[in-house]
Design a protein around this motif. Structure first.
Motif, short mmCIF file in Angstrom:
data_model
loop_
_atom_site.label_atom_id
_atom_site.label_comp_id
_atom_site.label_asym_id
_atom_site.label_seq_id
_atom_site.Cartn_x
_atom_site.Cartn_y
_atom_site.Cartn_z
N LEU A 179 -15.47 -58.11 23.41
CA LEU A 179 -14.47 -56.97 23.79
C LEU A 179 -14.46 -56.12 22.79
O LEU A 179 -14.01 -54.61 23.50
CB LEU A 179 -13.05 -57.94 23.65
CG LEU A 179 -12.86 -58.93 24.60
CD1 LEU A 179 -11.38 -59.67 24.28
CD2 LEU A 179 -12.91 -58.49 26.11
N GLY A 180 -14.79 -56.16 21.53
CA GLY A 180 -14.77 -55.10 20.79
C GLY A 180 -15.69 -54.04 20.90
O GLY A 180 -15.36 -52.74 20.67
N GLU A 181 -16.64 -54.36 21.20
CA GLU A 181 -17.94 -53.40 21.91
C GLU A 181 -17.28 -52.39 22.81
O GLU A 181 -17.46 -51.26 22.71
CB GLU A 181 -19.16 -53.99 22.31
CG GLU A 181 -20.25 -53.14 22.68
CD GLU A 181 -21.58 -53.94 23.06
OE1 GLU A 181 -22.43 -53.24 23.05
OE2 GLU A 181 -21.43 -55.09 23.10
N ALA A 182 -16.63 -52.91 23.71
CA ALA A 182 -16.03 -51.94 24.73
C ALA A 182 -14.90 -51.43 24.28
O ALA A 182 -14.73 -50.06 24.59
CB ALA A 182 -15.32 -52.71 26.02
N ALA A 183 -14.04 -51.83 23.31
CA ALA A 183 -12.81 -51.08 22.60
C ALA A 183 -13.41 -49.95 22.06
O ALA A 183 -12.71 -49.09 21.88
CB ALA A 183 -12.08 -52.29 21.83
N VAL A 184 -14.12 -50.01 21.09
CA VAL A 184 -15.01 -49.00 20.31
C VAL A 184 -15.31 -48.24 21.16
O VAL A 184 -15.01 -46.84 20.77
CB VAL A 184 -16.07 -49.73 19.54
CG1 VAL A 184 -16.78 -48.39 18.40
CG2 VAL A 184 -15.49 -50.75 18.41
N ALA A 185 -15.96 -48.23 22.26
CA ALA A 185 -16.73 -47.19 23.03
C ALA A 185 -15.64 -46.36 23.91
O ALA A 185 -15.66 -45.29 24.37
CB ALA A 185 -17.68 -47.72 24.28
N GLY A 186 -14.42 -47.25 24.12
CA GLY A 186 -13.33 -46.66 24.76
C GLY A 186 -12.32 -45.92 24.02
O GLY A 186 -11.22 -45.47 24.79
N THR A 187 -12.55 -45.73 22.80
CA THR A 187 -11.62 -45.11 22.06
C THR A 187 -11.63 -43.99 21.55
O THR A 187 -13.04 -43.92 20.84
CB THR A 187 -10.80 -46.15 21.04
OG1 THR A 187 -11.74 -46.55 20.35
CG2 THR A 187 -9.66 -47.04 21.76
N PRO A 188 -11.31 -42.64 21.18
CA PRO A 188 -11.70 -41.48 20.69
C PRO A 188 -12.06 -41.65 19.24
O PRO A 188 -10.88 -42.29 18.53
CB PRO A 188 -10.59 -40.38 21.12
CG PRO A 188 -9.46 -41.24 21.26
CD PRO A 188 -9.82 -42.61 21.69
N PRO A 189 -12.84 -41.17 18.64
CA PRO A 189 -13.06 -41.21 17.03
C PRO A 189 -11.92 -40.36 16.39
O PRO A 189 -11.12 -39.72 16.90
CB PRO A 189 -14.55 -40.48 17.00
CG PRO A 189 -14.94 -40.85 18.24
CD PRO A 189 -14.21 -40.57 19.56
N LEU A 190 -11.92 -40.84 15.17
CA LEU A 190 -10.84 -40.29 14.27
C LEU A 190 -9.29 -40.53 14.52
O LEU A 190 -8.29 -39.84 14.32
CB LEU A 190 -11.01 -38.69 14.09
CG LEU A 190 -12.38 -38.17 13.76
CD1 LEU A 190 -12.58 -36.70 13.55
CD2 LEU A 190 -12.87 -38.88 12.27
N THR A 191 -9.34 -41.60 15.46
CA THR A 191 -7.81 -42.04 15.83
C THR A 191 -7.62 -43.44 15.20
O THR A 191 -8.77 -44.21 14.88
CB THR A 191 -7.58 -42.01 17.27
OG1 THR A 191 -8.51 -43.04 18.07
CG2 THR A 191 -7.93 -40.91 17.87
N TYR A 192 -6.54 -44.06 14.93
CA TYR A 192 -6.23 -45.32 14.54
C TYR A 192 -6.47 -46.14 15.45
O TYR A 192 -6.89 -47.44 14.91
CB TYR A 192 -4.72 -45.19 13.85
CG TYR A 192 -3.66 -45.22 15.01
CD1 TYR A 192 -3.18 -44.11 15.20
CD2 TYR A 192 -3.46 -46.45 15.65
CE1 TYR A 192 -2.07 -43.88 16.06
CE2 TYR A 192 -2.56 -46.27 16.92
CZ TYR A 192 -1.86 -45.22 16.97
OH TYR A 192 -0.99 -44.94 17.96
N TRP A 193 -6.68 -45.98 16.70
CA TRP A 193 -6.94 -46.91 17.84
C TRP A 193 -8.67 -47.32 17.70
O TRP A 193 -9.10 -48.59 17.58
CB TRP A 193 -6.87 -46.32 19.04
CG TRP A 193 -5.34 -46.36 19.55
CD1 TRP A 193 -4.80 -45.14 19.86
CD2 TRP A 193 -4.61 -47.38 19.73
NE1 TRP A 193 -3.38 -45.46 20.16
CE2 TRP A 193 -3.28 -46.75 20.30
CE3 TRP A 193 -4.61 -48.89 19.38
CZ2 TRP A 193 -2.04 -47.64 20.35
CZ3 TRP A 193 -3.31 -49.45 19.77
CH2 TRP A 193 -2.22 -49.04 20.05
N HIS A 194 -9.28 -46.08 17.23
CA HIS A 194 -10.85 -46.38 16.90
C HIS A 194 -10.87 -47.09 15.72
O HIS A 194 -11.89 -47.85 15.74
CB HIS A 194 -11.53 -45.00 17.02
CG HIS A 194 -12.80 -45.22 16.94
ND1 HIS A 194 -13.79 -45.37 18.11
CD2 HIS A 194 -13.82 -44.82 16.15
CE1 HIS A 194 -15.08 -45.66 17.98
NE2 HIS A 194 -15.19 -44.99 16.75
N ALA A 195 -10.08 -46.76 14.81
CA ALA A 195 -10.15 -47.38 13.37
C ALA A 195 -9.75 -48.83 13.58
O ALA A 195 -10.74 -49.86 13.08
CB ALA A 195 -9.14 -46.88 12.46
#
Length: 738
Positions: free
Chosen positions: A474-490
Motif C-alpha cells: 500500500l505504501g508504494e501507491a501512497a508514496v506515488a499518490g502524494t505530492p512531494p514536500l508535504t507531510y502526507w508524502h513524508a
C-alpha cells in the motif's frame, strides 16, 4: 469631642442556631504567632461566626477586644473612635481620638498614634478583632490603619475579617513575615462538616445523594449550606429534584442581595457578559467587555471572593458554581439573545489565539456547528505534527458523533489522531467509515484529499501493526499518490521505508526514509521527522554502519527534545538506535539509559501490542545489556520476551539473526587464537558479515547450513575478541584481515 460606641458593636454577635464548632480552624488561629491575622473570604463564608466562637474561648485565657465595623465607620475619626473605644474597655488609660472635623491624619500620626502605641506596649497579651473591614474604603482611614498595623507593639495582635483583599499595608506585612492569612479555601466546609450542618438543619440523616448535590452546588460555602439546608427542611419528606432546585434558587436570591446588588453597574455588566466563560482571563474578557476588562477583573478578584484563582501562566479565575448559575439566569432573563452573541465573540477570540478546544466549544454553544468543524479542520494538522493526537480526539469528541461520522474529512482526521496516539485498530475503523462516504476528492489537510490521505493513513496503520508486506504494497501507491514536500508524502515515505527496513531491504529503506526526512523538514512535521530520522538510524545500525547510526540517532533524539516528543512512541527507534551505538562503544550504562527512554516511549503501545518489531528489538538490546553486565537470568528473560514479541513479526528471524550474540548465555571466553587463526570458511563468513544479509541468507549464499554459519560466527567472535557483528567487522579491519 468623642462619641460613645454602641455596645452591640463592641461584642461578638449572637451565634446562629445549629452552629457547628470548627476546632481545626480555632487551633490554627491559636497557633498563629504573627501580630496581624487576616481572615478574608466572600459573604457568608463563616468569618464572623468563626471569630466570634474563637474570641469567646480566647477571652477566657487572655484579653480580647471586639469591634464590628460598618459603613458608618468609613470616616477616619469614627473608625478610630470605635477602635479606641473597644481597646479602652480593657485598657482605660489609652488616649481618646478626635471625632468628626477635628480629626486630621497629620495630628493622628504625630500625636495620637505614638501615645496609643506607648499605652499598649508592655502589658499582658491583648487581641483586637476588627470584623467587617471591607466597609472601610476611605483613603485616610486606610492610611491610618496601615500605619497602626505596621507599628504594633509587643503583646498586641490584630485580627481583621474582610470580604475584600486588603491593600496597604498587607503586601509590606507579607514581605516582613508579620501577617498570617486564612482565605475562602481554609474556611470551606469539608464534606464531613457539611454533613453535620445539613443533618442538624434537617433534624435527620441526610441521604448521601442529596448531600452530594448540596455540597457540589455550594462547594462547602457556609451560607450556601445553611440556606439550602433550611430550604430542604421545609420540603418535609425526603428531598427530591424539585426541592433541590428551590434550594438553589434561594441561594441565588442570597447572592443577588449580598453580591450582585452591591456591585457598580460596570462591574455587574462585566460579570454578566463574561458569564459564558468558564475561566476568566484578561484576553477573552476584553473580547466580550472592552479594554477595561483587565482592571475590572483585578477589582472583582480582590473584592468578590467568589472568583477563585486557577492555575495559569497569567492571572485567571473561575466563578463559584452558585454565582455561575445566578449570572447565567440573569443574563438569559435580561437579554435572551446575548448569550449566543457572546459565545460567538468568545469562539472567534479563542480561534485566533489557537485555543481550539475553547473555540470549538463556544461555536457549538452558539449553535454554529459549521464554524466548529472549520476550526477543527484548520487546526488538526499542527496538533498532530506536535504529537498532540489526544487533543484532536478531544476536539472531535465535542462535536456530535453523527456529525463526525457523516463527514469523510473528519473521519480521516479522527483516524490520524488515533494513529498519532498509537491506536491503529481504532484508526482503521474511522478509515472504513471514510471509505463508505465516497468523498475521495474532498480536500483534507495541506495538499491532501480524502482518498490520498486514507491511503497514507492505512499504510501507517499497517506499519504500526507490524504488517510489513501490506505496508510495503500500500505504501508504494501512497508514496506515488502524494505530492512531494508535504507531510502526507513524508508520512507515506516513513511508513513504507520502515516496512522495507523490517524486510531487510536496507538500501531502499534508506532512500525512502531520507526522502521522508526532507519532506518532514519542509512541512515542519515534527512527528514524521523524528520517526524518519530514528528509522534511518536503525537502518544504519542494523546494516553495520555504526557511525552513521550515531549521527542519525543523535539528530533524532535532539529533534524529539526540541519538539517535546522524547516520550512519544515515534522517538523509540531513535532511543533504540542510540542504545545499540552505545553498546558498540562499550558504554553499558549509557545504553541502559537509552533503553529506559525507549521503554517509556513504547509504553503507550502497551494496550494495543503495536510495533512488534520495535518491541522485539528492544528486548534483544536489553538482552545484550544484561549480557554485558553478566546477569544471566535477566538476559534469559529478555531473550524470552524477544522471542514472544517476534512471533507477531512477519520476518521474525530478521532481528533474531541480526543479534546472534544474544543466543549465547556465556560471554566469549578469552583464547590464545587470534585473527590470523581464522579459517578460510570463517573468512568467507566474516566478509559476508560486512553486508546486510542475515545469517540464514549468508548460509544460503555459501551453500552451507544455518547452524554451520552460527558456529563459524561464534568462532570469529572468539578469535577477534568481539561480542557483536559490527564489532567483529571493525576488529577485523583493524587487524588487516579485511
Amino acid at each position: 469631642m468623642t462619641r460613645s460606641v454602641p455596645a452591640f458593636k463592641l461584642r461578638p454577635p449572637t451565634q446562629p442556631p445549629h452552629l457547628l464548632p470548627r476546632p481545626r480552624l480555632s487551633r490554627r488561629l491559636d497557633a498563629v504567632t504573627e501580630p496581624v491575622v487576616v481572615v478574608r473570604a466572600p459573604a457568608g463564608a463563616g468569618k464572623t461566626v468563626l471569630l466570634a466562637e474563637w474570641s469567646r474561648d480566647l477571652a477566657a485565657r487572655e484579653e480580647c477586644a471586639w469591634l464590628s465595623l460598618d459603613t458608618y465607620d468609613n470616616v477616619p475619626g469614627r473608625l478610630w473612635n470605635g477602635i479606641l473605644g473597644a481597646l479602652r474597655r480593657l485598657r482605660p488609660g489609652l488616649p481618646e481620638s478626635a471625632d468628626g472635623a477635628a480629626w486630621t491624619l497629620a495630628a493622628w500620626l504625630e500625636e495620637v498614634l505614638p501615645d496609643l502605641l506607648t499605652g499598649l506596649d508592655g502589658g499582658s497579651p491583648l487581641t483586637l478583632v476588627l470584623d467587617g473591614l471591607e466597609s472601610i474604603t476611605d483613603a485616610e482611614a486606610l492610611h491610618s490603619m496601615g500605619a497602626f498595623l505596621a507599628r504594633l507593639p509587643r503583646g498586641l495582635r490584630v485580627v481583621l475579617s474582610t470580604r475584600h483583599t486588603p491593600g496597604t499595608p498587607l503586601p509590606a506585612l507579607r514581605a516582613r513575615g508579620t501577617v498570617a492569612e486564612l482565605d475562602q479555601h481554609d474556611l470551606r466546609f469539608t464534606l464531613d462538616e457539611a454533613r453535620q450542618v445539613v443533618t442538624g438543619l434537617l433534624g435527620t440523616d441526610c441521604p448521601e445523594q442529596t448531600l452530594g448535590a448540596v455540597y457540589e452546588a455550594t462547594e462547602g460555602w457556609a451560607a450556601g449550606l445553611c440556606v439550602m439546608g433550611r430550604a430542604l427542611r421545609r420540603s418535609g419528606a425526603e428531598p427530591g429534584a424539585a426541592d433541590l432546585a428551590r434550594a438553589r434558587q434561594e441561594v441565588a436570591e442570597y447572592l443577588t442581595t449580598e453580591v450582585l446588588d452591591r456591585l457598580t453597574t460596570e462591574q455587574r455588566d462585566f460579570l454578566l457578559r463574561t458569564s459564558v466563560l468558564d475561566v476568566l482571563r484578561t484576553g477573552p474578557c476584553q473580547a466580550l467587555t472592552g479594554e477595561r476588562a483587565g482592571v475590572l477583573l483585578r477589582e472583582l478578584a480582590r473584592t468578590v471572593h467568589l472568583l477563585v484563582p486557577v492555575a495559569s501562566e497569567t492571572p485567571a479565575y473561575r466563578r463559584h458554581r452558585a454565582l455561575t448559575s445566578l449570572l447565567s439566569d440573569v443574563l438569559g432573563s435580561e437579554t435572551p439573545d446575548a448569550a449566543t452573541r457572546l459565545h460567538e465573540a468568545a469562539a472567534s477570540w479563542y480561534s485566533r489565539q489557537g485555543e481550539t478546544t475553547e473555540a470549538v466549544r463556544h461555536f457549538l454553544l452558539a449553535g454554529d456547528r459549521d464554524a466548529a468543524v472549520a476550526v477543527v479542520l484548520g487546526d488538526w494538522e499542527e496538533a498532530i505534527a506536535a504529537g498532540r493526537g489526544a487533543d484532536v480526539t478531544g476536539w472531535l469528541g465535542l462535536l456530535p458523533s453523527r456529525a463526525v461520522a457523516a463527514d469523510a474529512r473528519l473521519c480521516v482526521v479522527a483516524a490520524m489522531a488515533d494513529l498519532a496516539e498509537g491506536a491503529p485498530d481504532t484508526g482503521r475503523l474511522w478509515l472504513d467509515v471514510a471509505r463508505l462516504r465516497q468523498s475521495g476528492r474532498q480536500p483534507v489537510g495541506t495538499g491532501g484529499t480524502v482518498s490520498g490521505a486514507s491511503a497514507v493513513a492505512q499504510t501507517v496503520a499497517n506499519c504500526l501493526r507490524g504488517e510489513v508486506l501490506a505496508a510495503d504494497r500500500l505504501g508504494e501507491a501512497a508514496v506515488a499518490g502524494t505530492p512531494p514536500l508535504t507531510y502526507w508524502h513524508a508520512l507515506a515515505c516513513t511508513a513504507r521505508g520502515t516496512a522495507l527496513l523490517w524486510s531487510r531491504r536496507y538500501a531502499e529503506a534508506e532512500e525512502l526514509l531520507a526522502e521522508a526526512t526532507r519532506d518532514a523538514y519542509a512541512a515542519g512535521h515534527g512527528l514524521a521527522l523524528v520517526r524518519a530520522l530514528g528509522s534511518r538510524a536503525l537502518c544504519a545500525l542494523l546494516s553495520g554502519r555504526c557511525e552513521r547510526a550515531r549521527t542519525l540517532s543523535d539528530e533524532a533524539v535532539r529533534e524529539a527534545e526540541v519538539s517535546g516528543l522524547q516520550r512519544h512512541f515515534v522517538a523509540a527507534p531513535a532511543h533504540l538506535a542510540r542504545a545499540g551505538v552505545l553498546l558498540e562503544d562499550g558504554s553499558v550504562d549509557g545504553a541502559a539509559r537509552s533503553l529506559a527512554a525507549a521503554e517509556a516511549a513504547l509504553a503507550r503501545f502497551a494496550p494495543t501490542g503495536s510495533e512488534p518489531h520495535l518491541r522485539t528489538l528492544y528486548h534483544l538490546v536489553r538482552a545484550r545489556v544484561e549480557h554485558a553486565r553478566h546477569d544471566t537470568e535477566a538476559e534469559r528473560n529478555s531473550r524470552a520476551e524477544a522471542e514472544r514479541a517476534a512471533k507477531a513479526c512477519v520476518f521474525p528471524e530478521t532481528l533474531m539473526d541480526l543479534m546472534p550474540e544474544t543466543t549465547e548465555h556465556e560471554p566469549p571466553a578469552p583464547a590464545a587464537a587470534g585473527p590470523e587463526d581464522l579459517s578460510l570458511g570463517e573468512r568467507r563468513v566474516l566478509r559476508a558479515l560486512c553486508g546486510p544479509l542475515t545469517l540464514r541468507e549468508i548460509a544460503a549464499e555459501l551453500y552451507v547450513s544455518h547452524n554451520t554459519v552460527k558456529t563459524q560466527v561464534r568462532s570469529i567472535f572468539r578469535k577477534l575478541g568481539a561480542h557483536t557483528r559490527s564489532g567483529a567487522v571493525a576488529r577485523a579491519r583493524e587487524c588487516g584481515v579485511l
